[in-house]
Scaffold this active site. Structure first.
Site, PDB file in Angstrom:
ATOM      1  N   ASP A   1      67.529 115.924  -6.904  1.00 36.03           N
ATOM      2  CA  ASP A   1      66.504 115.703  -7.929  1.00 36.03           C
ATOM      3  C   ASP A   1      66.984 116.225  -9.283  1.00 36.03           C
ATOM      4  OD1 ASP A   1      64.912 114.893  -5.798  1.00 36.03           O
ATOM      5  OD2 ASP A   1      63.734 116.744  -5.718  1.00 36.03           O
TER       6      ASP A   1
ATOM      7  N   ARG B   1      69.314 114.171  -0.759  1.00 30.43           N
ATOM      8  CA  ARG B   1      68.708 113.586  -1.972  1.00 30.43           C
ATOM      9  C   ARG B   1      68.624 114.639  -3.061  1.00 30.43           C
ATOM     10  NH1 ARG B   1      63.098 113.437  -1.493  1.00 30.43           N
ATOM     11  NH2 ARG B   1      63.120 114.644  -3.392  1.00 30.43           N
TER      12      ARG B   1
ATOM     13  N   TYR C   1      52.328 112.233  -1.861  1.00 26.59           N
ATOM     14  CA  TYR C   1      51.887 111.656  -0.585  1.00 26.59           C
ATOM     15  C   TYR C   1      50.602 110.842  -0.651  1.00 26.59           C
ATOM     16  CZ  TYR C   1      55.531 114.849   0.807  1.00 26.59           C
ATOM     17  OH  TYR C   1      56.732 115.499   0.892  1.00 26.59           O
TER      18      TYR C   1
ATOM     19  N   GLY D   1      62.442 113.002   3.007  1.00 29.64           N
ATOM     20  CA  GLY D   1      61.396 112.216   3.675  1.00 29.64           C
ATOM     21  C   GLY D   1      61.919 110.874   4.161  1.00 29.64           C
TER      22      GLY D   1
ATOM     23  N   GLU E   1      67.297 120.371  -7.504  1.00 26.99           N
ATOM     24  CA  GLU E   1      67.505 120.776  -6.113  1.00 26.99           C
ATOM     25  C   GLU E   1      68.073 119.612  -5.318  1.00 26.99           C
ATOM     26  OE1 GLU E   1      64.464 120.863  -3.344  1.00 26.99           O
ATOM     27  OE2 GLU E   1      63.446 119.153  -4.196  1.00 26.99           O
TER      28      GLU E   1
ATOM     29  N   SER F   1      58.157 119.959  -1.024  1.00 28.39           N
ATOM     30  CA  SER F   1      56.922 119.226  -1.314  1.00 28.39           C
ATOM     31  C   SER F   1      56.080 119.862  -2.419  1.00 28.39           C
ATOM     32  CB  SER F   1      56.079 119.052  -0.042  1.00 28.39           C
ATOM     33  OG  SER F   1      56.726 118.178   0.849  1.00 28.39           O
TER      34      SER F   1
ATOM     35  N   ASN G   1      67.904 118.031  -1.285  1.00 29.56           N
ATOM     36  CA  ASN G   1      67.212 118.101   0.016  1.00 29.56           C
ATOM     37  C   ASN G   1      68.136 117.555   1.091  1.00 29.56           C
ATOM     38  OD1 ASN G   1      64.332 118.740  -0.943  1.00 29.56           O
ATOM     39  ND2 ASN G   1      64.917 117.006  -2.214  1.00 29.56           N
TER      40      ASN G   1
ATOM     41  N   GLU H   1      55.484 121.650   5.814  1.00 27.33           N
ATOM     42  CA  GLU H   1      55.639 120.201   5.671  1.00 27.33           C
ATOM     43  C   GLU H   1      55.515 119.479   7.014  1.00 27.33           C
ATOM     44  OE1 GLU H   1      58.608 119.170   2.291  1.00 27.33           O
ATOM     45  OE2 GLU H   1      59.260 121.055   3.148  1.00 27.33           O
TER      46      GLU H   1
END
Ligand SMILES: Nc1ncnc2c1ncn2[C@@H]1O[C@H](COP(=O)(O)OP(=O)(O)OP(=O)(O)O)[C@@H](O)[C@H]1O
Ligand SMILES: [Mg+2]
Length: 310
Positions: free
Chosen positions: A257, A255, A216, A276, A270, A150, A272, A19
């Site tokens: 999900d 964050r 992205y 980002g 998951e 990602s 993070n 990433e």
């Protein structure tokens, strides 16, 4: 009194993971925001010589804008602990735990929260044929490297043949492979900032799969924040996120999900620990809805910097 105002803030970005490109964008956005707010911030591209570079540049506090392996998994955090340099976000333990989707899901299950059924394959110590002969989950499945991001290396498998190919693919990136039930539903994500959840955001990838391109490429995904959900469900998702953040021991911003399945439950995928941070990333989008500008968000994260082993 701002303890970081006269300090040299190194924005650590790039790095050695898959990433890297995303991280350079996160780091660039963070650097600009810090400079705009009057901080003495310097960009630091993380490579094998990182300890020397930090010393040469006189970095006194590290803002982590790294993603994935070596940046989000506790490695860089451990090095900064040894150097005695305060860093933003989660500790070594919380970072490496959250990086491993399989271990995180085990903790989420212990907490009594829903997460898709899954099995774990350890390519280092297990035989794939033996694993497949005892396999007991029904299709479709999502096969993931346990410690990537990602959507890299993630494949949907509809049958036994695809499952084997998908495991071999995932195992090229990580010997720890997660095989998880595919859950059809609406995808939502929740940032948690300093223990408190921000507005829930719904992501709708136009291709139907929230893969690298959907994440992205401008215009490839529609975002709705706050997500149009019943109030009670929003509160449930925020409550789950907060509990998971606490159980893992996260700090700063993280964050989580989820996918909301047809039974109405949000299934955890998951969390993070270094999400980002480009101006158009999910966390800044949600923070903006809560009235927190990108610059304020960056400053709030900077204030989480400390050495954490003591
Ligand atoms: N069990 C599942 N059922 C349905 N879709 C899934 C499932 N697991 C993952 N996905 C899809 O794949 C995407 C990537 O999965 P996940 O969030 O687990 O991995 P990631 O690559 O670590 O993501 P990130 O970029 O957020 O770090 C999800 O956003 C979702 O669209
Ligand atoms: Mg994800």
């Amino acid at each position: 009194m701002n303890p970081f105002k006269d300090k040299i803030v190194g924005v650590l970005m790039g790095g050695l993971s898959k990433e890297r490109e995303v991280s350079l964008r996160s780091g660039g956005a963070v650097l600009d925001a810090l400079l705009l707010r009057g901080y003495d911030a310097v960009p630091i591209d993380v490579g094998p010589d990182i300890a020397e570079v930090i010393k040469q540049k006189g970095v006194e506090v590290a803002f982590l804008a790294l993603h994935g392996r070596y940046g989000e998994d506790g490695c860089i955090q451990g090095m900064l602990e040894i150097l005695g340099i305060p860093y933003t976000g989660s500790s070594v333990l919380a970072s490496s735990l959250a990086m491993d989707k399989h271990l995180t899901k085990d903790i989420v299950r212990q907490e009594g929260l829903p997460t898709p059924d899954s099995l774990f394959f350890d390519a280092h110590h297990e035989d794939l044929e033996v694993f497949l002969s005892k396999f007991c989950l029904s299709f479709p499945l999502m096969v993931k490297p346990s410690r990537e991001g990602s959507t890299i290396g993630i494949t949907k498998a509809e049958n036994a043949r695809e499952l084997k190919v998908a495991i071999l693919e995932a195992a090229k990136l990580d010997t720890r492979v997660l095989v998880e039930k595919f859950v059809q539903g609406r995808e939502v994500t929740v940032p948690i900032l300093n223990q408190e959840p921000l507005p829930v955001l719904e992501v709708v990838p136009k291709s139907g799969f929230y893969d690298y391109a959907s994440k992205y490429t401008a215009g490839a995904t529609t975002y709705t924040c706050p997500a149009e959900l019943p109030e009670e469900l929003t509160r449930t998702i925020q409550d789950y996120s907060k509990r998971i953040y606490r159980r893992i021991g996260c700090e700063g911003v993280a964050r989580a999900d989820f996918i909301i399945a047809s039974d109405g439950l949000p299934y955890f995928l998951e969390i993070n620990t270094l999400p980002g941070m480009t101006a158009t990333s999910l966390v800044p989008k949600s923070a903006a809805v809560a009235g927190i500008s990108f610059g304020e968000l960056v400053e709030k994260i900077l204030f989480t910097a400390r050495v954490k082993v003591q």
